[in-house]
Each structure stands twice: as C-alpha cells, then as structure tokens.
Scaffold this motif. Sequence first.
Motif, mmCIF file in Angstrom:
data_model
loop_
_atom_site.group_PDB
_atom_site.id
_atom_site.type_symbol
_atom_site.label_atom_id
_atom_site.label_comp_id
_atom_site.label_asym_id
_atom_site.label_seq_id
_atom_site.Cartn_x
_atom_site.Cartn_y
_atom_site.Cartn_z
ATOM 1 N N LEU A 294 -8.881 22.637 -10.158
ATOM 2 C CA LEU A 294 -10.215 22.166 -10.516
ATOM 3 C C LEU A 294 -10.105 20.780 -11.140
ATOM 4 O O LEU A 294 -9.263 20.560 -12.024
ATOM 5 N N THR A 295 -10.933 19.841 -10.683
ATOM 6 C CA THR A 295 -10.984 18.501 -11.272
ATOM 7 C C THR A 295 -12.380 18.239 -11.824
ATOM 8 O O THR A 295 -13.376 18.800 -11.336
ATOM 9 N N SER B 121 -4.670 14.886 -10.662
ATOM 10 C CA SER B 121 -5.712 13.868 -10.569
ATOM 11 C C SER B 121 -6.220 13.894 -9.138
ATOM 12 O O SER B 121 -5.426 13.827 -8.195
ATOM 13 N N GLY B 122 -7.549 14.039 -8.950
ATOM 14 C CA GLY B 122 -8.089 14.208 -7.615
ATOM 15 C C GLY B 122 -9.238 13.269 -7.322
ATOM 16 O O GLY B 122 -9.986 12.867 -8.222
ATOM 17 N N GLY C 194 -11.023 12.071 -10.732
ATOM 18 C CA GLY C 194 -11.145 12.817 -11.973
ATOM 19 C C GLY C 194 -9.892 13.604 -12.296
ATOM 20 O O GLY C 194 -9.135 13.986 -11.404
ATOM 21 N N PRO C 195 -9.652 13.864 -13.592
ATOM 22 C CA PRO C 195 -8.499 14.668 -14.008
ATOM 23 C C PRO C 195 -8.789 16.150 -13.856
ATOM 24 O O PRO C 195 -9.951 16.576 -13.735
ATOM 25 N N MET D 109 -3.213 10.710 -17.896
ATOM 26 C CA MET D 109 -2.367 11.618 -17.123
ATOM 27 C C MET D 109 -0.899 11.408 -17.446
ATOM 28 O O MET D 109 -0.083 12.316 -17.338
ATOM 29 N N ARG D 110 -0.522 10.206 -17.864
ATOM 30 C CA ARG D 110 0.873 9.916 -18.166
ATOM 31 C C ARG D 110 1.384 10.802 -19.286
ATOM 32 O O ARG D 110 2.494 11.316 -19.223
ATOM 33 N N ARG D 111 0.568 11.004 -20.336
ATOM 34 C CA ARG D 111 1.007 11.845 -21.445
ATOM 35 C C ARG D 111 1.238 13.281 -20.987
ATOM 36 O O ARG D 111 2.204 13.929 -21.388
ATOM 37 N N ARG D 112 0.332 13.805 -20.139
ATOM 38 C CA ARG D 112 0.499 15.176 -19.663
ATOM 39 C C ARG D 112 1.751 15.325 -18.821
ATOM 40 O O ARG D 112 2.449 16.331 -18.901
ATOM 41 N N CYS D 113 2.036 14.339 -17.978
ATOM 42 C CA CYS D 113 3.237 14.401 -17.143
ATOM 43 C C CYS D 113 4.497 14.401 -17.992
ATOM 44 O O CYS D 113 5.432 15.162 -17.750
ATOM 45 N N LEU D 114 4.543 13.547 -19.024
ATOM 46 C CA LEU D 114 5.708 13.501 -19.904
ATOM 47 C C LEU D 114 5.885 14.815 -20.644
ATOM 48 O O LEU D 114 7.009 15.292 -20.830
#
Length: 207
Positions: A87-88, A41-42, A64-65, A1-6
Amino acid sequence: MRRRCLLFVALAFVMGAEAVPSFATGEVKLRNWYLGIQTVSGERDEFDVFAKPDLPPGVVESVGPGGGFVFGRRFGDRFLLGLQMVLTTHQIDGYEGDLLAGEALVTGTVLFNEREVVQPFVRGGVGGGMAVLEQPDLDGNVVSLGPAAIVAAGVQFRVSSRVSFELEGAGNVTNFLEVNDDATGDSWQVRTSHVGWRVGMGLYLWF
C-alpha cells in the motif's frame, strides 16, 4: 525513504549475526516458510479511477511512500509461492485526506544462485488492486477495485539461514471495474486501467 532503508539493513545484519552460514563449504540450510515486511516507494500514471469528475478532488501526488508484508513457502530449492500486500500513500493538493493505492497478490518467485549470498530473482503476481480516497469529513471512504498484476525483478541477500533482505523493482497494472462509496452506500461501475511502478526493500524471516 533513505532512513527506512538504512534501518532495514542494520536490522537484518543484527538479527543474522548469530548464525552466518558457511557458503564456501556449501553448508547452507534452506528453510521453507518465510514472513517479511517491506518499505516501498510507488508511482501511478493517473488516479482518475472513480468515474466522477470531482473524484479525486485535486491533483494527486504521483509518487508516494508505503509499505507492505509478504508471506509464503519455498517449493524445491528456488521457487517461492507467496501472498504479497503493498500500500502506498499519495497526498492531494488542497485536500486533508490522502489517496491510497495498493495490491493484494498471489506471487511466484524464481530464485537464482539460491545457495549463495546474492540471489537474483524474477517474480510475477496476480490478484486485486484498489484505490482508496479518504474522506475525513464523512463516515467512510470511496474505494475503486479491480484485478491487478505485477512483473518484478530484484535480488535477495542472505544474512543467515533465518534472515535475508531483498531489493525489488516492480511494474504493475490495475483494471478498475467497480467503485463503492462507504459514506452513502452507493456503488457504480467503472472501466479504466492504470499502470505504475514501485521500488522497495524487504526484510525476510525464514522458518
């Protein structure tokens, strides 16, 4: 998730670089319509929502992402009325298919400091929730449906009059009522509820 946030952060600043408003002088144009995408992320407290002992067929990963999108309109300076779909994806031990959990909601958002760079908000939403059990070996999925609601809070960061991005934390509850098996055409009732939470980041375009 860190890569997507960046990636979201970088994209927001690149898209807004041509028109950063002058907040110090109050020259802020509030646009009415918005369209956004989210990465989330849920977590859910349980996935036994199909009223059958073998569904799901294994232990489900609780966190899950996922992702989603939002669309809506501003009314006045600070109230946003929108449609949010999230959706997760949750993996199942020893099983090829995944379990998908999500909501489709009508949301109301109240922004604070709506003419500033940093805009905290509170949000509520009602609509429908679902849990979808994928069946890779069969022609169809098992879908559990019911009404859903969320309570959320977070903050939006304005990059320009056309671009902002958002951090959101939400608690959700879904009351499952009916299950449909696409492969067999069967449907049956279920009476169970579960709760969860999610955190996410969204990129908003304003028109």
